[in-house]
Design a protein around this motif. Structure first.
Motif, mmCIF file in Angstrom:
data_model
loop_
_atom_site.group_PDB
_atom_site.id
_atom_site.type_symbol
_atom_site.label_atom_id
_atom_site.label_comp_id
_atom_site.label_asym_id
_atom_site.label_seq_id
_atom_site.Cartn_x
_atom_site.Cartn_y
_atom_site.Cartn_z
ATOM 1 N N UNK A 1 13.543 -24.112 -7.672
ATOM 2 C CA UNK A 1 12.300 -24.756 -8.109
ATOM 3 C C UNK A 1 11.591 -25.561 -7.032
ATOM 4 N N UNK A 2 12.086 -25.520 -5.796
ATOM 5 C CA UNK A 2 11.475 -26.322 -4.734
ATOM 6 C C UNK A 2 10.183 -25.686 -4.195
ATOM 7 N N UNK A 3 10.090 -24.378 -4.271
ATOM 8 C CA UNK A 3 8.888 -23.680 -3.790
ATOM 9 C C UNK A 3 8.231 -23.011 -4.987
ATOM 10 N N UNK A 4 6.951 -23.288 -5.183
ATOM 11 C CA UNK A 4 6.216 -22.740 -6.317
ATOM 12 C C UNK A 4 4.926 -22.087 -5.817
ATOM 13 N N UNK A 5 4.641 -20.922 -6.338
ATOM 14 C CA UNK A 5 3.377 -20.236 -6.033
ATOM 15 C C UNK A 5 2.638 -20.028 -7.345
ATOM 16 N N UNK A 6 1.577 -20.779 -7.531
ATOM 17 C CA UNK A 6 0.785 -20.660 -8.765
ATOM 18 C C UNK A 6 -0.313 -19.638 -8.527
ATOM 19 N N UNK A 7 -0.167 -18.512 -9.168
ATOM 20 C CA UNK A 7 -1.104 -17.413 -8.957
ATOM 21 C C UNK A 7 -1.735 -16.989 -10.283
ATOM 22 N N UNK A 8 -2.127 -17.994 -11.070
ATOM 23 C CA UNK A 8 -2.839 -17.699 -12.312
ATOM 24 C C UNK A 8 -4.310 -17.464 -11.988
ATOM 25 N N UNK A 9 -5.008 -16.837 -12.908
ATOM 26 C CA UNK A 9 -6.442 -16.585 -12.690
ATOM 27 C C UNK A 9 -7.209 -17.899 -12.612
ATOM 28 N N UNK A 10 -6.777 -18.875 -13.407
ATOM 29 C CA UNK A 10 -7.467 -20.169 -13.399
ATOM 30 C C UNK A 10 -7.266 -20.892 -12.069
ATOM 31 N N UNK A 11 -6.041 -20.835 -11.535
ATOM 32 C CA UNK A 11 -5.755 -21.478 -10.250
ATOM 33 C C UNK A 11 -6.544 -20.815 -9.134
ATOM 34 N N UNK A 12 -6.624 -19.489 -9.173
ATOM 35 C CA UNK A 12 -7.379 -18.765 -8.143
ATOM 36 C C UNK A 12 -8.874 -19.069 -8.252
ATOM 37 N N UNK A 13 -9.360 -19.228 -9.490
ATOM 38 C CA UNK A 13 -10.760 -19.601 -9.667
ATOM 39 C C UNK A 13 -11.030 -20.980 -9.074
ATOM 40 N N UNK A 14 -10.123 -21.927 -9.305
ATOM 41 C CA UNK A 14 -10.275 -23.284 -8.748
ATOM 42 C C UNK A 14 -10.320 -23.240 -7.229
ATOM 43 N N UNK A 15 -9.403 -22.496 -6.631
ATOM 44 C CA UNK A 15 -9.347 -22.390 -5.163
ATOM 45 C C UNK A 15 -10.626 -21.747 -4.628
ATOM 46 N N UNK A 16 -11.018 -20.640 -5.245
ATOM 47 C CA UNK A 16 -12.233 -19.940 -4.794
ATOM 48 C C UNK A 16 -13.461 -20.823 -4.952
ATOM 49 N N UNK A 17 -13.505 -21.545 -6.051
ATOM 50 C CA UNK A 17 -14.669 -22.397 -6.305
ATOM 51 C C UNK A 17 -14.753 -23.534 -5.295
ATOM 52 N N UNK A 18 -13.608 -24.133 -4.974
ATOM 53 C CA UNK A 18 -13.604 -25.213 -3.972
ATOM 54 C C UNK A 18 -14.049 -24.703 -2.603
ATOM 55 N N UNK A 19 -13.574 -23.521 -2.241
ATOM 56 C CA UNK A 19 -13.944 -22.952 -0.937
ATOM 57 C C UNK A 19 -15.422 -22.584 -0.874
ATOM 58 N N UNK A 20 -15.917 -22.047 -1.982
ATOM 59 C CA UNK A 20 -17.291 -21.555 -2.003
ATOM 60 C C UNK A 20 -18.313 -22.596 -2.471
ATOM 61 N N UNK A 21 -17.827 -23.790 -2.846
ATOM 62 C CA UNK A 21 -18.738 -24.791 -3.417
ATOM 63 C C UNK A 21 -19.928 -25.118 -2.513
ATOM 64 N N UNK A 22 -19.733 -25.336 -1.189
ATOM 65 C CA UNK A 22 -20.917 -25.589 -0.339
ATOM 66 C C UNK A 22 -21.934 -24.447 -0.387
ATOM 67 N N UNK A 23 -21.433 -23.201 -0.381
ATOM 68 C CA UNK A 23 -22.342 -22.052 -0.444
ATOM 69 C C UNK A 23 -23.025 -21.972 -1.810
ATOM 70 N N UNK A 24 -22.261 -22.282 -2.852
ATOM 71 C CA UNK A 24 -22.829 -22.240 -4.210
ATOM 72 C C UNK A 24 -23.937 -23.270 -4.353
ATOM 73 N N UNK A 25 -23.667 -24.501 -3.870
ATOM 74 C CA UNK A 25 -24.673 -25.569 -3.972
ATOM 75 C C UNK A 25 -25.904 -25.223 -3.137
ATOM 76 N N UNK A 26 -25.685 -24.639 -1.969
ATOM 77 C CA UNK A 26 -26.804 -24.246 -1.110
ATOM 78 C C UNK A 26 -27.631 -23.161 -1.799
#
Length: 229
Positions: A196-221
């Motif tokens: 349990x020391x290493x966890x990889x969260x690969x849910x659709x919601x988690x991936x959406x959060x990551x993608x949204x954070x990365x793309x947020x400057x482009x989205x706002x622009x």
């Protein structure tokens, strides 16, 4: 010199003294009037100066209050604009989140997606044995791709196929009207090392959060222009 001459001379002297006294009195009166006028003028000027200073002071206070009020209104307007922009962005993310629910409706597409997500998680973990957690309704799909997933990972990583144990604790179900405010998961998997020391969260919601954070400057622009980026 007789008495008449003496009397006449005395009268002349009295007239002379009286005249001098009157002239002196006039001089004093004129001087006093001038001093009074000067002092009055000084007092008037001093009072005018005081009034001007008071006016300037009040005028500055009014200007300061105007600037403060303008700054407050400007900040309030900026906050409203930012809040409105955040509302639009959040609405966009919510719309994207709802779209994720359509992904698992096509079992063929969703089955392949689950396989890809598991392979990706295995590559990140690089563990010989892992614990897999998914939604209860996805267990049968995960089980159906498990063998091919192990082989694909082993081929890509050039290792022996790993052991994958499906956890009997499941991820939350998809969001619904009955569970609008509770925990939910739109799909995907979570993999962890056996300790349990290493966890990889690969849910659709988690991936959406990551993608949204990365793309947020482009989205706002894209939504609000260069200034909002």
């Amino acid at each position: 010199m007789n008495d008449a001459d003496v009397s006449k001379q005395i009268q002349q002297m009295v007239r002379f003294i009286r005249q001098e006294a009157e002239e002196k009195s006039n001089e004093i009166s004129v001087s006093a009037e001038e001093e009074f006028n000067i002092e009055k003028l000084q007092l008037v000027e001093a009072e005018k100066k005081k009034i001007r200073q008071e006016y300037e002071k009040k005028e500055k206070q009014v200007e300061i209050r105007k600037k403060i009020e303008y700054s407050m209104q400007l900040n309030a307007s900026r906050i409203k604009v930012l809040q409105a922009q955040d509302d639009v962005v959040n609405a966009m993310k919510e719309s994207a989140s709802k779209y994720l629910l359509n992904v698992n409706r096509d079992h063929h597409v969703y089955k392949k997606l689950l396989k890809d997500l598991i392979v990706q998680s295995l590559i990140r973990l690089k563990e010989p044995a892992v614990l897999l957690r998914c939604r209860k309704e996805d267990v049968h799909l995960v089980e159906s791709v498990l063998d091919s997933t192990k082989e694909e990972y082993a081929s890509k990583a050039n290792v022996h196929p790993p052991e994958i144990f499906i956890d009997n604790v499941h991820l939350p179900p998809a969001p619904s009207h009955h569970n609008a405010h509770g925990p939910f998961c739109s799909g995907g998997v979570v993999l962890a090392s056996r300790d349990g020391k290493i966890v990889c969260e690969n849910t659709l919601d988690a991936r959406l959060d990551v993608a949204f954070r990365k793309k947020l400057p482009e989205i706002r622009k894209w939504l609000f222009g260069q200034a909002a980026a």
